[in-house]
Enzyme design. Structure first.
Site, PDB file in Angstrom:
ATOM      1  N   LYS A  40     -24.122   3.211  -9.501  1.00  0.00           N
ATOM      2  CA  LYS A  40     -25.253   2.521 -10.133  1.00  0.00           C
ATOM      3  C   LYS A  40     -25.556   1.224  -9.382  1.00  0.00           C
ATOM      4  O   LYS A  40     -24.724   0.732  -8.613  1.00  0.00           O
ATOM      5  CB  LYS A  40     -24.925   2.227 -11.601  1.00  0.00           C
ATOM      6  CG  LYS A  40     -23.657   1.396 -11.808  1.00  0.00           C
ATOM      7  CD  LYS A  40     -23.171   1.448 -13.259  1.00  0.00           C
ATOM      8  CE  LYS A  40     -21.923   0.606 -13.452  1.00  0.00           C
ATOM      9  NZ  LYS A  40     -21.338   0.794 -14.805  1.00  0.00           N
ATOM     10  N   ARG A 137     -21.060  -0.618 -27.508  1.00  0.00           N
ATOM     11  CA  ARG A 137     -22.268  -0.573 -26.679  1.00  0.00           C
ATOM     12  C   ARG A 137     -23.122   0.637 -27.040  1.00  0.00           C
ATOM     13  O   ARG A 137     -24.189   0.486 -27.618  1.00  0.00           O
ATOM     14  CB  ARG A 137     -21.858  -0.559 -25.204  1.00  0.00           C
ATOM     15  CG  ARG A 137     -22.973  -0.847 -24.241  1.00  0.00           C
ATOM     16  CD  ARG A 137     -22.487  -1.207 -22.857  1.00  0.00           C
ATOM     17  NE  ARG A 137     -21.796  -0.128 -22.168  1.00  0.00           N
ATOM     18  CZ  ARG A 137     -21.315  -0.223 -20.919  1.00  0.00           C
ATOM     19  NH1 ARG A 137     -21.467  -1.350 -20.247  1.00  0.00           N
ATOM     20  NH2 ARG A 137     -20.696   0.786 -20.356  1.00  0.00           N
ATOM     21  N   HIS A 168     -15.768   4.574 -23.416  1.00  0.00           N
ATOM     22  CA  HIS A 168     -15.592   3.537 -22.392  1.00  0.00           C
ATOM     23  C   HIS A 168     -14.716   2.440 -22.970  1.00  0.00           C
ATOM     24  O   HIS A 168     -14.908   2.018 -24.111  1.00  0.00           O
ATOM     25  CB  HIS A 168     -16.973   2.983 -22.012  1.00  0.00           C
ATOM     26  CG  HIS A 168     -16.974   2.121 -20.779  1.00  0.00           C
ATOM     27  ND1 HIS A 168     -16.424   2.527 -19.572  1.00  0.00           N
ATOM     28  CD2 HIS A 168     -17.464   0.877 -20.562  1.00  0.00           C
ATOM     29  CE1 HIS A 168     -16.586   1.557 -18.672  1.00  0.00           C
ATOM     30  NE2 HIS A 168     -17.205   0.551 -19.251  1.00  0.00           N
ATOM     31  N   ARG A 221     -14.475   8.267 -13.919  1.00  0.00           N
ATOM     32  CA  ARG A 221     -15.702   7.591 -13.481  1.00  0.00           C
ATOM     33  C   ARG A 221     -15.263   6.395 -12.633  1.00  0.00           C
ATOM     34  O   ARG A 221     -14.981   5.316 -13.139  1.00  0.00           O
ATOM     35  CB  ARG A 221     -16.513   7.121 -14.692  1.00  0.00           C
ATOM     36  CG  ARG A 221     -16.827   8.222 -15.708  1.00  0.00           C
ATOM     37  CD  ARG A 221     -17.728   7.725 -16.830  1.00  0.00           C
ATOM     38  NE  ARG A 221     -17.196   6.600 -17.551  1.00  0.00           N
ATOM     39  CZ  ARG A 221     -16.515   6.672 -18.699  1.00  0.00           C
ATOM     40  NH1 ARG A 221     -16.266   7.842 -19.267  1.00  0.00           N
ATOM     41  NH2 ARG A 221     -16.077   5.573 -19.283  1.00  0.00           N
ATOM     42  N   TYR A 267     -32.650 -30.585  -1.725  1.00  0.00           N
ATOM     43  CA  TYR A 267     -33.331 -30.976  -2.969  1.00  0.00           C
ATOM     44  C   TYR A 267     -32.448 -31.883  -3.808  1.00  0.00           C
ATOM     45  O   TYR A 267     -31.246 -31.650  -3.944  1.00  0.00           O
ATOM     46  CB  TYR A 267     -33.674 -29.732  -3.789  1.00  0.00           C
ATOM     47  CG  TYR A 267     -34.744 -28.867  -3.176  1.00  0.00           C
ATOM     48  CD1 TYR A 267     -36.028 -29.349  -2.977  1.00  0.00           C
ATOM     49  CD2 TYR A 267     -34.459 -27.553  -2.821  1.00  0.00           C
ATOM     50  CE1 TYR A 267     -37.011 -28.538  -2.418  1.00  0.00           C
ATOM     51  CE2 TYR A 267     -35.438 -26.737  -2.270  1.00  0.00           C
ATOM     52  CZ  TYR A 267     -36.710 -27.245  -2.072  1.00  0.00           C
ATOM     53  OH  TYR A 267     -37.675 -26.431  -1.528  1.00  0.00           O
ATOM     54  N   CYS A 313     -30.873 -23.750  -1.382  1.00  0.00           N
ATOM     55  CA  CYS A 313     -32.310 -23.540  -1.581  1.00  0.00           C
ATOM     56  C   CYS A 313     -32.572 -22.047  -1.789  1.00  0.00           C
ATOM     57  O   CYS A 313     -31.656 -21.233  -1.777  1.00  0.00           O
ATOM     58  CB  CYS A 313     -33.095 -24.025  -0.369  1.00  0.00           C
ATOM     59  SG  CYS A 313     -32.701 -25.709   0.136  1.00  0.00           S
ATOM     60  N   ASP A 315     -33.995 -19.947   0.195  1.00  0.00           N
ATOM     61  CA  ASP A 315     -33.870 -19.122   1.398  1.00  0.00           C
ATOM     62  C   ASP A 315     -32.967 -19.721   2.472  1.00  0.00           C
ATOM     63  O   ASP A 315     -32.807 -19.124   3.538  1.00  0.00           O
ATOM     64  CB  ASP A 315     -35.257 -18.917   2.027  1.00  0.00           C
ATOM     65  CG  ASP A 315     -36.319 -18.703   0.980  1.00  0.00           C
ATOM     66  OD1 ASP A 315     -36.276 -17.667   0.310  1.00  0.00           O
ATOM     67  OD2 ASP A 315     -37.155 -19.612   0.791  1.00  0.00           O
TER      68      ASP A 315
HETATM   69  C1  LIG Z   1     -20.018   1.035 -14.749  1.00  0.00           C
HETATM   70  C2  LIG Z   1     -19.262   2.024 -15.535  1.00  0.00           C
HETATM   71  C3  LIG Z   1     -18.099   2.619 -15.015  1.00  0.00           C
HETATM   72  C4  LIG Z   1     -17.467   2.165 -13.714  1.00  0.00           C
HETATM   73  O1  LIG Z   1     -16.682   1.023 -13.970  1.00  0.00           O
HETATM   74  P1  LIG Z   1     -15.753   0.381 -12.847  1.00  0.00           P
HETATM   75  O2  LIG Z   1     -15.060  -0.729 -13.536  1.00  0.00           O
HETATM   76  O3  LIG Z   1     -16.677  -0.110 -11.776  1.00  0.00           O
HETATM   77  O4  LIG Z   1     -14.857   1.463 -12.358  1.00  0.00           O
HETATM   78  C5  LIG Z   1     -17.515   3.644 -15.731  1.00  0.00           C
HETATM   79  N1  LIG Z   1     -18.018   4.039 -16.928  1.00  0.00           N
HETATM   80  C6  LIG Z   1     -19.096   3.470 -17.468  1.00  0.00           C
HETATM   81  C7  LIG Z   1     -19.595   3.955 -18.782  1.00  0.00           C
HETATM   82  C8  LIG Z   1     -19.752   2.436 -16.807  1.00  0.00           C
HETATM   83  O5  LIG Z   1     -20.814   1.854 -17.363  1.00  0.00           O
END
Ligand SMILES: *Cc1c(COP(=O)(O)O)cnc(C)c1O
Length: 375
Positions: A40, A137, A168, A221, A267, A313, A315
Site C-alpha cells: 500500500k 478500526r 489486525h 500480511r 525564514y 523550506c 524545496d
Molecule cells: C498495513 C497493514 C499491514 C502491514 O503491516 P506491517 O506492520 O507493515 O507489516 C497488515 N495488515 C493490515 C490490516 C494493515 O493495514
C-alpha cells in the site's frame, strides 16, 4: 505530480535488499502458509510495481493494498496474483472489484446487501470478513453478525465467495503481550462460529510474523519488513533473520557560500552564524517530505555530520559545512557516507514519529531509482 528528474535529489531503492527480506520471511513460514506483500501507499514510498515484481520473484504469492485504485494499478500492470484491499471500499464499486478478481474486506452485513445491488453474478466477489478483536478500526464486533454475513454469502454464491477471515493486532510490536493474547482468544471465538473455514485465515502483520506464532492462520500480511525496517522501532531489537534497509536518500549541494559571523539563515532568521562559516544549500524540502521539524538534525557530506541550520523550506534547506565544497558534492540524507550512517529510524526519532511515516511522506516529486537490480 511532476517528478523532478532535473535535480540531484533521489530516493535509491536497493532491490537486492527487498528480495532478501521477502525471501527470508517466506523461508521462515510454516509449510502451507502464504505471504502476501503489503505494498500500500506506493509500497511505503518504495514504488508499487517495482516492489510487486521483486516480492513475487522472492516467493510472495499475493498482495495487500489499502485502496481499490492500488489494486487496479496492479491488475493494469498485468499482475495476476491474488490482491486483497485492506480498507473498506464503496459497495458501489463491488462489481469493479469482482471483475478484476480483487478481494475486499467486509465488516457488516449491510455492506454485502448494498454490494449485491450492483454485482451481476458473472463472477463472485471475493470477501475477507474483518473481525474486530481490539484494534478498533474495522470488523465485525459480534459473532452472530459474522455468522449472518457468512450465511448470506453462502446463500448468494454467484455474487460472493467467503475467501478469508482476518483480524489486525494493535500491539504485535510490543514486548507486552497482554492485549495481543486477548485479541488471539477473541479471534478464535469468531472463527469457531463459521460453518466452513475460508481459504485464508490471517492475522499476522510483520511484527506478528517475527515475534508470535498465532491463531492457526495460513497467510501473513508482510509489510514493513519488506523494506528492511524493524516494526517495533527500538522496542524489540531481536529479529529471527536479518532485515536489510532498502531505502536511501541522496542529494547534492547546489550552492556553497562563505558567510561572516552574524549572518542569518532561512525564514524567521532563526539561525545566526556564530563565526565565519561555510553554508551549503540542498535541493530538498518539506514538499518532498523532508519535514520542517527536522531543523537541527544533520545530513552527511564526505563522511561529516552537517547540521541542518535554519528552517527547512518547501524545496530547499541549508547545512553548515566544515569547509568549502564544490557544487555537486554528494549529500546523504538517509544512508551511509564514510563511516557515518543515518537510518530512516534516526530521522523518525528526531522528528518524533515512526519510520513508516517518514518513508511514506517522501513525495512523488522525488524520483525513485533502483540500485542492485533484480532482473
Ligand atoms: C498495513 C497493514 C499491514 C502491514 O503491516 P506491517 O506492520 O507493515 O507489516 C497488515 N495488515 C493490515 C490490516 C494493515 O493495514
Amino acid at each position: 505530480m511532476i517528478v523532478a528528474v532535473h535535480r540531484p535529489t533521489r530516493v535509491l531503492i536497493d532491490e537486492g535488499a527487498i528480495y532478501h527480506n521477502v525471501h527470508a520471511a517466506v523461508a521462515s513460514l510454516d509449510a502451507g502458509t502464504d505471504l502476501f506483500a503489503v505494498i500500500k501507499a506506493d509500497a511505503y514510498g518504495h514504488g508499487l510495481l517495482r516492489v510487486a515484481r521483486i516480492a513475487i520473484a522472492a516467493g510472495a504469492s499475493g498482495f495487500c493494498v489499502a485502496v481499490l485504485d492500488e489494486a487496479l494499478a496492479l491488475r493494469a500492470a498485468g499482475f495476476k496474483q491474488p490482491v486483497l484491499v485492506l480498507g473498506i471500499i464503496d459497495p458501489a464499486d463491488a462489481q469493479l472489484a469482482a471483475e478484476q478478481n480483487i478481494a475486499v474486506p467486509v465488516s457488516e452485513l449491510s455492506w454485502l446487501q448494498d454490494a449485491a445491488q450492483v454485482l451481476d453474478g458473472q463472477r463472485p466477489l471475493k470477501v475477507h470478513t474483518a473481525v474486530e478483536t481490539g484494534m478498533g478500526r474495522i470488523g465485525f464486533t459480534h459473532r452472530a453478525d459474522l455468522r449472518a454475513a457468512s450465511d448470506y454469502m453462502s446463500a448468494h454464491p454467484d455474487q460472493f465467495t467467503h475467501e478469508g477471515i482476518f483480524t489486525h493486532f494493535a500491539t504485535a510490536d510490543s514486548p507486552d503481550t497482554q492485549q495481543f493474547d486477548r485479541q488471539v482468544a477473541r479471534f478464535k471465538e469468531f472463527v469457531a462460529v463459521l460453518a466452513t473455514r475460508p481459504r485464508y485465515v490471517h492475522v499476522a502483520n510483520t511484527a506478528t510474523s517475527l515475534w508470535h506464532r498465532a491463531c492457526d492462520s495460513n497467510l501473513v500480511r508482510f509489510g514493513v519488513g519488506i523494506y528492511g525496517l524493524n516494526p517495533s522501532g527500538h522496542d524489540i531489537p531481536d529479529l529471527p533473520y536479518e532485515l536489510e534497509p532498502a531505502l536511501s536518500l541522496e542529494s547534492a549541494l547546489v550552492f556553497c557560500k562563505h558567510v561572516s559571523k552574524g549572518t542569518t539563515v532561512s525564514y524567521g532568521a532563526t539561525y545566526t552564524a556564530e563565526r565565519d562559516e561555510y553554508i551549503g544549500t540542498v535541493p530538498m524540502g518539506y514538499a518532498d517530505g523532508w519535514l520542517r521539524r527536522l531543523q537541527g538534525f544533520h545530513v552527511l557530506v564526505d563522511g561529516h555530520e552537517c547540521e541542518m541550520i535554519g528552517r527547512v523550506c518547501m524545496d530547499q534547506f541549508m547545512i553548515r559545512l566544515p569547509h568549502a565544497y564544490p557544487r555537486g558534492t554528494k549529500v546523504v540524507l538517509i544512508g551511509r557516507s564514510g563511516d557515518k550512517q543515518i537510518s530512516l529510524q534516526d530521522v523518525a526519532d528526531y522528528a518524533g514519529t515512526i519510520h513508516y511515516e517518514v518513508a511514506c511522506c517522501l513525495s512523488a516529486r522525488v524520483p525513485r531509482v533502483s540500485v542492485n537490480p533484480i532482473s
